[in-house]
Write a protein that holds these residues in place. Structure first.
Motif, short mmCIF file in Angstrom:
data_model
loop_
_atom_site.label_atom_id
_atom_site.label_comp_id
_atom_site.label_asym_id
_atom_site.label_seq_id
_atom_site.Cartn_x
_atom_site.Cartn_y
_atom_site.Cartn_z
N GLY A 82 0.81 -1.22 0.00
CA GLY A 82 0.00 0.00 0.00
C GLY A 82 0.84 1.26 0.00
O GLY A 82 0.55 2.21 -0.73
N GLY A 83 1.89 1.28 0.83
CA GLY A 83 2.76 2.46 0.86
C GLY A 83 3.49 2.66 -0.46
O GLY A 83 3.68 3.80 -0.90
N TYR A 84 3.89 1.57 -1.11
CA TYR A 84 4.55 1.66 -2.41
C TYR A 84 3.61 2.23 -3.46
O TYR A 84 3.99 3.09 -4.27
CB TYR A 84 5.04 0.28 -2.82
CG TYR A 84 5.87 0.25 -4.08
CD1 TYR A 84 6.91 1.14 -4.30
CD2 TYR A 84 5.61 -0.71 -5.08
CE1 TYR A 84 7.67 1.11 -5.45
CE2 TYR A 84 6.37 -0.76 -6.24
CZ TYR A 84 7.40 0.16 -6.42
OH TYR A 84 8.15 0.12 -7.57
N ALA A 85 2.37 1.78 -3.43
CA ALA A 85 1.39 2.27 -4.40
C ALA A 85 1.07 3.75 -4.17
O ALA A 85 1.04 4.56 -5.11
CB ALA A 85 0.11 1.44 -4.32
N PHE A 86 0.85 4.13 -2.92
CA PHE A 86 0.51 5.52 -2.62
C PHE A 86 1.70 6.46 -2.80
O PHE A 86 1.53 7.63 -3.14
CB PHE A 86 -0.01 5.64 -1.18
CG PHE A 86 -1.42 5.15 -1.00
CD1 PHE A 86 -2.45 5.64 -1.77
CD2 PHE A 86 -1.71 4.18 -0.05
CE1 PHE A 86 -3.76 5.20 -1.60
CE2 PHE A 86 -3.00 3.72 0.14
CZ PHE A 86 -4.02 4.23 -0.65
N GLY A 87 2.90 5.95 -2.57
CA GLY A 87 4.07 6.81 -2.60
C GLY A 87 4.74 6.95 -3.95
O GLY A 87 5.40 7.96 -4.21
N ILE A 145 0.57 2.16 6.78
CA ILE A 145 0.59 2.64 5.39
C ILE A 145 1.08 4.08 5.33
O ILE A 145 1.82 4.45 4.41
CB ILE A 145 -0.82 2.49 4.77
CG1 ILE A 145 -1.15 1.00 4.58
CG2 ILE A 145 -0.90 3.23 3.44
CD1 ILE A 145 -2.54 0.75 4.03
N PHE A 146 0.68 4.89 6.29
CA PHE A 146 1.17 6.27 6.34
C PHE A 146 2.69 6.30 6.49
O PHE A 146 3.38 7.07 5.79
CB PHE A 146 0.50 6.99 7.51
CG PHE A 146 1.04 8.37 7.77
CD1 PHE A 146 0.68 9.43 6.96
CD2 PHE A 146 1.91 8.60 8.82
CE1 PHE A 146 1.17 10.71 7.19
CE2 PHE A 146 2.41 9.87 9.05
CZ PHE A 146 2.04 10.92 8.23
#
Length: 269
Positions: A82-87, A145-146
């Motif tokens: 999730g963090g990879y996708a959002f970032g 995720i943040f």
């Protein structure tokens, strides 16, 4: 050294010392109380903790370790993706979806445990360590995720572009380039997931019914004497110290990566 800089340094030391005393005094008091006996000091309370009928058994520790391992593994997996996708990716509704993920932090988890208990019954995971782990993972994801989004955003774009020039796809770039670069963030997320799952009490109390699936926290709280259900406070303090030791050791060994993980997003640019 000027007078202002000297005063600033002294205020730093005084504030740090006061905070250390504030946070360490309950733990130090618990350690002192766990060793205190009727005749002095000794390990009688710890002996009673592990030998009494309602004390800690090996399967309680195994249950806690199982829940902690599943929670850490699941949190790291989902938060990393999730963090990879959002970032690192741009897609429609990205910011809105991220805000909705963070909005889970505004929901007191105690208010939805009964609904989650019913939901776990529908999918056949009621009164199970896996079901408990899934609930703990869900509560960990907004913060995790943040953290991982900030960690991925702090990695220079040039590293990712160089990997793509060398023929790496998104998965290869994540595994070979990005994960080593965000190791402090992974340590921070994993440490928080372990601390939460290892010391969690309310969720196991609601979601677990069978005594053979009780975690260590439930076993510690269940420490009572046979006399009218009175609480054995000395053994309880021994249980508190027993539960705190793994957390203190982990934090002591990982504190450098932990601090770097918290500051990685602030160092961007």
């Amino acid at each position: 050294m000027t007078r202002s800089s000297l005063a600033g340094r002294w205020s730093y030391y005084v504030t740090g010392t006061a905070l250390a005393i504030l946070f360490l005094s309950p733990l130090l008091w618990s350690g002192w109380a766990s060793l205190r006996t009727g005749t002095g000091f000794g390990l009688e309370n710890y002996d009673r903790l592990f030998t009494s009928d309602n004390g800690i058994r090996v399967h309680h520790v195994v249950n806690s370790l199982t829940v902690s391992a599943l929670t850490v593994a699941g949190t790291l997996l989902v938060a990393t993706l999730g963090g990879y996708a959002f970032g690192r990716f741009r897609f429609p509704g990205r910011d809105l979806l991220f805000l909705l993920t963070l909005a889970i932090l505004m929901v007191p988890y105690a208010t939805i445990l009964i609904a989650l208990y019913v939901l776990l019954g529908w999918i056949g995971l009621q009164d199970s360590l896996i079901g408990l782990s899934l609930v703990l993972i869900m509560f960990q994801l907004p913060f995790s995720i943040f953290m991982m989004r900030n960690s991925f955003e702090a990695v220079p774009r040039e590293l990712e572009e160089s990997a793509q020039v060398d023929g790496c796809n998104s998965v290869s770039t994540l595994l070979r380039i990005m994960l080593p670069a965000v190791k402090p963030g992974l340590v921070t997320v994993g440490l928080f997931a372990f601390l939460t799952s290892w010391s969690e009490f309310f969720a196991p109390l609601i979601l677990l019914n069978s005594t053979d699936r009780f975690t260590t926290t439930l076993a510690v709280v269940n420490m009572r004497t046979a006399s009218h259900g009175s609480i054995d406070y000395a053994a309880l303090e021994a249980g508190v110290v027993f539960m705190a030791v793994p957390c203190l050791l982990l934090f002591a060994f990982m504190q450098r990566s932990y601090v770097r993980g918290f500051t990685s997003g602030a160092l961007k640019g």
